[in-house]
Design a protein around this motif. Sequence first.
Motif, PDB file in Angstrom:
ATOM      1  N   ASN A 182      -6.685  -9.336   5.615  1.00  0.00           N
ATOM      2  CA  ASN A 182      -5.219  -9.333   5.768  1.00  0.00           C
ATOM      3  C   ASN A 182      -4.664 -10.736   5.987  1.00  0.00           C
ATOM      4  O   ASN A 182      -4.629 -11.224   7.122  1.00  0.00           O
ATOM      5  CB  ASN A 182      -4.818  -8.406   6.921  1.00  0.00           C
ATOM      6  CG  ASN A 182      -4.898  -6.952   6.529  1.00  0.00           C
ATOM      7  OD1 ASN A 182      -5.924  -6.493   6.033  1.00  0.00           O
ATOM      8  ND2 ASN A 182      -3.811  -6.221   6.706  1.00  0.00           N
ATOM      9  N   PRO A 183      -4.211 -11.398   4.918  1.00  0.00           N
ATOM     10  CA  PRO A 183      -3.681 -12.759   5.063  1.00  0.00           C
ATOM     11  C   PRO A 183      -2.347 -12.756   5.814  1.00  0.00           C
ATOM     12  O   PRO A 183      -1.428 -12.004   5.457  1.00  0.00           O
ATOM     13  CB  PRO A 183      -3.475 -13.219   3.608  1.00  0.00           C
ATOM     14  CG  PRO A 183      -4.242 -12.236   2.778  1.00  0.00           C
ATOM     15  CD  PRO A 183      -4.227 -10.952   3.533  1.00  0.00           C
ATOM     16  N   VAL A 228       0.825  -1.208   0.000  1.00  0.00           N
ATOM     17  CA  VAL A 228       0.000   0.000   0.000  1.00  0.00           C
ATOM     18  C   VAL A 228       0.866   1.268   0.000  1.00  0.00           C
ATOM     19  O   VAL A 228       0.710   2.148  -0.861  1.00  0.00           O
ATOM     20  CB  VAL A 228      -0.952  -0.010   1.227  1.00  0.00           C
ATOM     21  CG1 VAL A 228      -1.606   1.338   1.422  1.00  0.00           C
ATOM     22  CG2 VAL A 228      -1.999  -1.105   1.072  1.00  0.00           C
ATOM     23  N   TYR A 232      -2.565   1.113  -5.025  1.00  0.00           N
ATOM     24  CA  TYR A 232      -2.703  -0.350  -4.930  1.00  0.00           C
ATOM     25  C   TYR A 232      -4.183  -0.727  -4.893  1.00  0.00           C
ATOM     26  O   TYR A 232      -4.659  -1.571  -5.671  1.00  0.00           O
ATOM     27  CB  TYR A 232      -1.986  -0.883  -3.671  1.00  0.00           C
ATOM     28  CG  TYR A 232      -2.440  -2.272  -3.289  1.00  0.00           C
ATOM     29  CD1 TYR A 232      -2.004  -3.381  -4.007  1.00  0.00           C
ATOM     30  CD2 TYR A 232      -3.342  -2.480  -2.234  1.00  0.00           C
ATOM     31  CE1 TYR A 232      -2.455  -4.657  -3.689  1.00  0.00           C
ATOM     32  CE2 TYR A 232      -3.792  -3.746  -1.918  1.00  0.00           C
ATOM     33  CZ  TYR A 232      -3.336  -4.831  -2.647  1.00  0.00           C
ATOM     34  OH  TYR A 232      -3.794  -6.089  -2.328  1.00  0.00           O
ATOM     35  N   ARG A 292      -7.627  -4.096  11.596  1.00  0.00           N
ATOM     36  CA  ARG A 292      -7.628  -4.945  10.407  1.00  0.00           C
ATOM     37  C   ARG A 292      -8.224  -6.303  10.763  1.00  0.00           C
ATOM     38  O   ARG A 292      -8.279  -6.691  11.930  1.00  0.00           O
ATOM     39  CB  ARG A 292      -6.186  -5.183   9.906  1.00  0.00           C
ATOM     40  CG  ARG A 292      -5.500  -3.946   9.361  1.00  0.00           C
ATOM     41  CD  ARG A 292      -6.071  -3.553   8.023  1.00  0.00           C
ATOM     42  NE  ARG A 292      -5.377  -2.405   7.457  1.00  0.00           N
ATOM     43  CZ  ARG A 292      -5.685  -1.132   7.723  1.00  0.00           C
ATOM     44  NH1 ARG A 292      -6.657  -0.832   8.570  1.00  0.00           N
ATOM     45  NH2 ARG A 292      -5.028  -0.152   7.150  1.00  0.00           N
ATOM     46  N   PHE A 308       2.182   2.344  12.914  1.00  0.00           N
ATOM     47  CA  PHE A 308       1.849   3.493  12.069  1.00  0.00           C
ATOM     48  C   PHE A 308       0.501   4.094  12.463  1.00  0.00           C
ATOM     49  O   PHE A 308      -0.549   3.569  12.084  1.00  0.00           O
ATOM     50  CB  PHE A 308       1.812   3.088  10.598  1.00  0.00           C
ATOM     51  CG  PHE A 308       3.133   2.611  10.049  1.00  0.00           C
ATOM     52  CD1 PHE A 308       4.325   3.247  10.376  1.00  0.00           C
ATOM     53  CD2 PHE A 308       3.194   1.518   9.189  1.00  0.00           C
ATOM     54  CE1 PHE A 308       5.535   2.812   9.863  1.00  0.00           C
ATOM     55  CE2 PHE A 308       4.396   1.072   8.659  1.00  0.00           C
ATOM     56  CZ  PHE A 308       5.579   1.718   9.001  1.00  0.00           C
ATOM     57  N   VAL A 338      -3.507  -2.854  15.575  1.00  0.00           N
ATOM     58  CA  VAL A 338      -2.083  -3.190  15.395  1.00  0.00           C
ATOM     59  C   VAL A 338      -1.476  -3.562  16.751  1.00  0.00           C
ATOM     60  O   VAL A 338      -0.724  -4.545  16.866  1.00  0.00           O
ATOM     61  CB  VAL A 338      -1.318  -2.004  14.756  1.00  0.00           C
ATOM     62  CG1 VAL A 338       0.174  -2.299  14.678  1.00  0.00           C
ATOM     63  CG2 VAL A 338      -1.867  -1.698  13.365  1.00  0.00           C
ATOM     64  N   CYS A 379      -9.739  -6.224   0.172  1.00  0.00           N
ATOM     65  CA  CYS A 379     -10.704  -5.409   0.922  1.00  0.00           C
ATOM     66  C   CYS A 379     -10.353  -3.928   0.831  1.00  0.00           C
ATOM     67  O   CYS A 379     -11.174  -3.071   1.157  1.00  0.00           O
ATOM     68  CB  CYS A 379     -10.707  -5.828   2.380  1.00  0.00           C
ATOM     69  SG  CYS A 379      -9.189  -5.407   3.239  1.00  0.00           S
ATOM     70  N   SER A 380      -9.120  -3.633   0.378  1.00  0.00           N
ATOM     71  CA  SER A 380      -8.723  -2.220   0.325  1.00  0.00           C
ATOM     72  C   SER A 380      -9.604  -1.434  -0.649  1.00  0.00           C
ATOM     73  O   SER A 380      -9.680  -0.215  -0.563  1.00  0.00           O
ATOM     74  CB  SER A 380      -7.247  -2.089  -0.056  1.00  0.00           C
ATOM     75  OG  SER A 380      -7.006  -2.730  -1.284  1.00  0.00           O
ATOM     76  N   TYR A 438      -9.571 -10.418  -0.290  1.00  0.00           N
ATOM     77  CA  TYR A 438      -8.897 -10.822   0.945  1.00  0.00           C
ATOM     78  C   TYR A 438      -8.870  -9.650   1.901  1.00  0.00           C
ATOM     79  O   TYR A 438      -8.653  -8.511   1.500  1.00  0.00           O
ATOM     80  CB  TYR A 438      -7.431 -11.204   0.722  1.00  0.00           C
ATOM     81  CG  TYR A 438      -7.125 -12.055  -0.473  1.00  0.00           C
ATOM     82  CD1 TYR A 438      -8.002 -13.032  -0.912  1.00  0.00           C
ATOM     83  CD2 TYR A 438      -5.925 -11.881  -1.154  1.00  0.00           C
ATOM     84  CE1 TYR A 438      -7.691 -13.813  -2.008  1.00  0.00           C
ATOM     85  CE2 TYR A 438      -5.608 -12.654  -2.252  1.00  0.00           C
ATOM     86  CZ  TYR A 438      -6.496 -13.616  -2.677  1.00  0.00           C
ATOM     87  OH  TYR A 438      -6.188 -14.371  -3.773  1.00  0.00           O
ATOM     88  N   ASP A 458      -3.255   4.271   4.216  1.00  0.00           N
ATOM     89  CA  ASP A 458      -3.944   3.341   5.118  1.00  0.00           C
ATOM     90  C   ASP A 458      -5.378   3.782   5.399  1.00  0.00           C
ATOM     91  O   ASP A 458      -5.633   4.970   5.605  1.00  0.00           O
ATOM     92  CB  ASP A 458      -3.208   3.254   6.467  1.00  0.00           C
ATOM     93  CG  ASP A 458      -2.159   2.152   6.476  1.00  0.00           C
ATOM     94  OD1 ASP A 458      -2.211   1.275   5.600  1.00  0.00           O
ATOM     95  OD2 ASP A 458      -1.286   2.181   7.371  1.00  0.00           O
ATOM     96  N   LEU A 514       2.658  -6.116   8.197  1.00  0.00           N
ATOM     97  CA  LEU A 514       2.833  -6.096   9.652  1.00  0.00           C
ATOM     98  C   LEU A 514       3.464  -7.368  10.216  1.00  0.00           C
ATOM     99  O   LEU A 514       4.417  -7.282  11.006  1.00  0.00           O
ATOM    100  CB  LEU A 514       1.465  -5.854  10.326  1.00  0.00           C
ATOM    101  CG  LEU A 514       1.515  -5.824  11.856  1.00  0.00           C
ATOM    102  CD1 LEU A 514       2.335  -4.643  12.363  1.00  0.00           C
ATOM    103  CD2 LEU A 514       0.093  -5.774  12.438  1.00  0.00           C
TER     104      LEU A 514
END
Length: 339
Positions: free
Chosen positions: A180-181, A88, A151, A232, A219, A273, A127-128, A178, A299, A201
């Motif tokens: 966050n795999p 991203v 992205y 996430r 972040f 996070v 999903c973004s 997806y 983000d 991450l």
Amino acid sequence: MKILITGITGYIGSHTAIEILKSPKLELIGIDNLSNSNVASLDRIEQISGRKPKFYEIDLCDKEALANVFEKEKDIAGIIHFAALKAVGESVEQPLRYYHNNLESLVNLLTFCKEYKVNNFIFSSSCSLYGNVSQLPVNEDTPLSETESPYAHTKLVGEKILRAFTEEADTKICALRYFNPVGAHESGLNGELPIGKPNNLVPVITQTASGMISKMTVFGTDYPTRDGSCVRDYIHVTDIAEAHVKALNYLVEDDNSDQFEVFNLGSGKGVTVIEAIEAFEKVSGLKLNYELGPPRPGDVAAIYSDSSKAESVLEWVPKRDLENMMSTAWKWQQMLNES
Ligand code: UD1
């Protein structure tokens, strides 16, 4: 039945290859340009599955090289298209590289998909593309907000290209969004191995725990979330891989499916996070060296999934929890440290 995986040596591609190879009736061929992965990934696929896919090292933007693959492998029944740039933050700095790579590769692939009458196509979406939504969790009908990064935009445009493509070809398509795999194969023998400094991450966490990164940064601390860091939906990579096998069966066997369908693939749980870091600390027994820092451009603040469509239509249910994601990722990192 011959299946082509693009991006086979990558993180999700290699885990999906392992699941596909469990089925003796499926023959697997793979493509990768190795720009963010290593050819040794094929040995790991073989070590775990007992079978080695046929491999072509080519770039999907190289139309001539791609034409040769289709010419040689004439009877491809399905394509699972993972190959793409996927960071991203980097996409905000290098938008043209992202648009060029992610979209030209897709258009080239579809050109041959049409020419060689490939009937089934699975697209790695994200999903973004939902952007910063006002209502959580998101399902496939949630109205899309503005994308926050090039992205994300390439994934949105990718889906639009695919939907439009159904007007000129009979190919049946699933776009899998997806969340966050993360995590690694339960054996600890395969996992995420980005080339150079990781962006995502969990590799950052495991490399910090190993001392390869001296201090990691969280972040953003002022997001409107429980503790100020981003939320996430982390989902085990093997659960994601299993969803591809289900989607492939669905495309091949279900005559009633729409020609173009989208599915969310997430756990349904929003994790910050800081909570992800704490989950890692719990399973590893280690304290992570981290600091709180400014937000990363591109983000979104918070997103998690309603994956009930995949559950009811594909009969896919994620089986592995956050602790399993962190412990397998750590097992993989320790394996890398020893080798
Ligand atoms: C995004 C997509 C996801 C896609 C992935 C591919 C969203 C919501 N999700 O994941 O669908 O599969 O890209 O790369 O856009 N973070 C830190 N410090 C670090 C690294 C990350 O705090 O050193 C934070 C990020 O700010 C983010 C979270 O950890 O809040 C997860 O980041 P990352 O693993 O990079 O994935 P996304 O960008 O969320």
